[in-house]
Motif scaffolding. Structure first.
Motif, mmCIF file in Angstrom:
data_model
loop_
_atom_site.group_PDB
_atom_site.id
_atom_site.type_symbol
_atom_site.label_atom_id
_atom_site.label_comp_id
_atom_site.label_asym_id
_atom_site.label_seq_id
_atom_site.Cartn_x
_atom_site.Cartn_y
_atom_site.Cartn_z
ATOM 1 N N LEU A 54 36.991 -71.600 19.046
ATOM 2 C CA LEU A 54 38.050 -72.600 19.122
ATOM 3 C C LEU A 54 37.702 -73.858 18.327
ATOM 4 C CD1 LEU A 54 38.986 -72.418 22.921
ATOM 5 C CD2 LEU A 54 39.968 -71.135 21.000
ATOM 6 N N SER A 55 38.711 -74.382 17.631
ATOM 7 C CA SER A 55 38.608 -75.643 16.902
ATOM 8 C C SER A 55 39.606 -76.621 17.505
ATOM 9 C CB SER A 55 38.921 -75.438 15.417
ATOM 10 O OG SER A 55 38.055 -74.470 14.835
ATOM 11 N N PHE A 56 39.317 -77.923 17.372
ATOM 12 C CA PHE A 56 40.184 -78.936 17.961
ATOM 13 C C PHE A 56 40.504 -80.032 16.949
ATOM 14 C CE2 PHE A 56 37.973 -77.053 21.538
ATOM 15 C CZ PHE A 56 38.985 -76.857 22.453
ATOM 16 N N GLU A 57 41.740 -80.529 17.029
ATOM 17 C CA GLU A 57 42.180 -81.674 16.241
ATOM 18 C C GLU A 57 42.606 -82.753 17.237
ATOM 19 O OE1 GLU A 57 44.807 -81.289 12.590
ATOM 20 O OE2 GLU A 57 46.169 -82.320 13.979
ATOM 21 N N VAL A 58 41.912 -83.885 17.230
ATOM 22 C CA VAL A 58 42.143 -84.951 18.208
ATOM 23 C C VAL A 58 42.593 -86.217 17.492
ATOM 24 C CG1 VAL A 58 41.093 -86.394 19.988
ATOM 25 C CG2 VAL A 58 40.417 -83.988 19.773
ATOM 26 N N THR A 59 43.691 -86.798 17.964
ATOM 27 C CA THR A 59 44.221 -88.037 17.387
ATOM 28 C C THR A 59 44.137 -89.147 18.420
ATOM 29 O OG1 THR A 59 45.766 -86.794 15.994
ATOM 30 C CG2 THR A 59 46.210 -89.143 16.310
ATOM 31 N N ILE A 60 43.608 -90.321 18.012
ATOM 32 C CA ILE A 60 43.511 -91.465 18.912
ATOM 33 C C ILE A 60 44.634 -92.458 18.605
ATOM 34 C CG2 ILE A 60 41.077 -91.249 19.443
ATOM 35 C CD1 ILE A 60 40.436 -93.172 17.208
ATOM 36 N N ILE A 61 44.808 -93.440 19.479
ATOM 37 C CA ILE A 61 45.981 -94.298 19.413
ATOM 38 C C ILE A 61 46.063 -95.113 18.124
ATOM 39 C CG2 ILE A 61 44.965 -96.291 20.590
ATOM 40 C CD1 ILE A 61 47.700 -96.528 22.076
ATOM 41 N N GLY A 62 44.927 -95.381 17.493
ATOM 42 C CA GLY A 62 44.941 -96.114 16.230
ATOM 43 C C GLY A 62 45.449 -95.299 15.059
ATOM 44 N N GLY A 63 45.682 -93.988 15.277
ATOM 45 C CA GLY A 63 46.237 -93.134 14.244
ATOM 46 C C GLY A 63 45.231 -92.224 13.553
ATOM 47 N N ARG A 64 43.951 -92.406 13.827
ATOM 48 C CA ARG A 64 42.939 -91.577 13.188
ATOM 49 C C ARG A 64 42.858 -90.213 13.849
ATOM 50 N NH1 ARG A 64 37.408 -94.725 11.925
ATOM 51 N NH2 ARG A 64 36.950 -92.578 11.292
ATOM 52 N N THR A 65 42.650 -89.193 13.038
ATOM 53 C CA THR A 65 42.550 -87.820 13.521
ATOM 54 C C THR A 65 41.206 -87.238 13.123
ATOM 55 O OG1 THR A 65 44.943 -87.442 13.437
ATOM 56 C CG2 THR A 65 43.536 -85.498 13.395
ATOM 57 N N LEU A 66 40.583 -86.528 14.060
ATOM 58 C CA LEU A 66 39.274 -85.911 13.824
ATOM 59 C C LEU A 66 39.374 -84.422 14.123
ATOM 60 C CD1 LEU A 66 36.193 -86.379 13.256
ATOM 61 C CD2 LEU A 66 35.924 -86.617 15.733
ATOM 62 N N THR A 67 38.900 -83.602 13.193
ATOM 63 C CA THR A 67 38.933 -82.160 13.378
ATOM 64 C C THR A 67 37.514 -81.629 13.549
ATOM 65 O OG1 THR A 67 40.924 -81.999 12.002
ATOM 66 C CG2 THR A 67 39.710 -79.958 12.433
ATOM 67 N N SER A 68 37.293 -80.899 14.629
ATOM 68 C CA SER A 68 35.998 -80.268 14.906
ATOM 69 C C SER A 68 36.205 -78.758 14.870
ATOM 70 C CB SER A 68 35.462 -80.691 16.273
ATOM 71 O OG SER A 68 35.208 -82.081 16.313
#
Length: 254
Positions: free
Chosen positions: A219-233
């Motif tokens: 499984l891979s995850f894409e997480v977005t925080i409130i400031g708009g930045r997205t991180l993909t693991s």
């Protein structure tokens, strides 16, 4: 009339939360704080954000429950605040030292008591319920309630984002903790080796879910925080992952 009142209240909460988000690293704002007496002076029990044991989630004594308007239906879970006691010569510690806290729980309103005596978390009060240990770093324990100032700050985390798997065959859920920078997650996607990117819905707190069978797939995850930045693991969890396990991904960098 009841529906109109509920709609107006919901709009006011959204407007207030937007203002907090828009100025999350801005000027100090006024609020109040109390503390909850728990074992060893820390908050260690399950809370409305779903983190479970806060020491295992690495938040521990530096945690706080937020009043309704600050909690914002759980979306604020994981956000970091700098708190300092002000304007009370009897209870505030000399020099007005500050402490950094993570939002981990909800402080429910008590409309049977006035906002000035027991109903600290009644709408639209801005209030923090701290651990006893953290409270004692800014004020004297003898105080019932103290005036404070707070501001949103970036979260400093050690290690990467943590993903804890729960659910069942056709109900997959993941708890996301240890989020740096804004701390506040607003969107999550998951991808198995046999699927595309699947948007997940907030279940409660920082638990996110989807109705898909993802077992026996890395499984891979894409997480977005409130400031708009997205991180993909990518490939955070191996194909043989099990419910109840926790895996570590990348971390948001300054």
């Amino acid at each position: 009339m009841g529906t109109l009142l509920q709609s107006t209240l919901f709009y006011l909460i959204l407007l207030h939360s937007w203002r907090i988000s828009a100025n999350k690293d801005g000027e100090w704002k006024s609020a109040t704080a109390t503390y909850s007496k728990d074992k060893d002076g820390s908050l260690i029990t399950d809370g409305a954000c779903g983190y479970g044991d806060l020491h295992r989630a690495s938040y521990g004594r530096y945690s706080a429950g937020l009043s309704t308007i600050l909690f914002n239906r759980g979306s604020t879970c994981g956000a970091c605040y700098e708190i300092r006691c002000v304007n009370h010569i009897l209870w505030c510690l000399i020099g007005s030292p500050s402490v950094i806290l993570t939002a981990t729980d909800f402080c429910p309103p008590n409309y049977g008591l006035s906002a000035d005596y027991g109903g600290w978390c009644n709408f639209p009060k801005e209030h923090f319920e701290m651990s006893e240990a953290a409270f004692s770093e800014i004020a004297k324990r003898k105080a019932d309630i103290v005036p404070i100032q707070y501001r949103r700050v970036k979260c400093q985390r050690s290690g990467g984002l943590k993903f804890t798997m729960t659910g069942s065959l056709l109900f997959y859920q993941v708890l996301i903790t240890n989020v740096g920078l804004d701390g506040e997650v607003v969107a999550v996607k998951v991808k198995g080796s046999r699927t595309g990117w699947i948007p997940m819905a907030r279940n409660w707190g920082q638990n996110w879910h989807c109705s898909v069978d993802l077992q026996r797939q890395p499984l891979s995850f894409e997480v977005t925080i409130i400031g708009g930045r997205t991180l993909t693991s990518y490939n955070v969890a191996p194909a043989n992952w099990q419910f109840g396990q926790t895996f570590e991904g990348k971390q948001f960098q300054q």
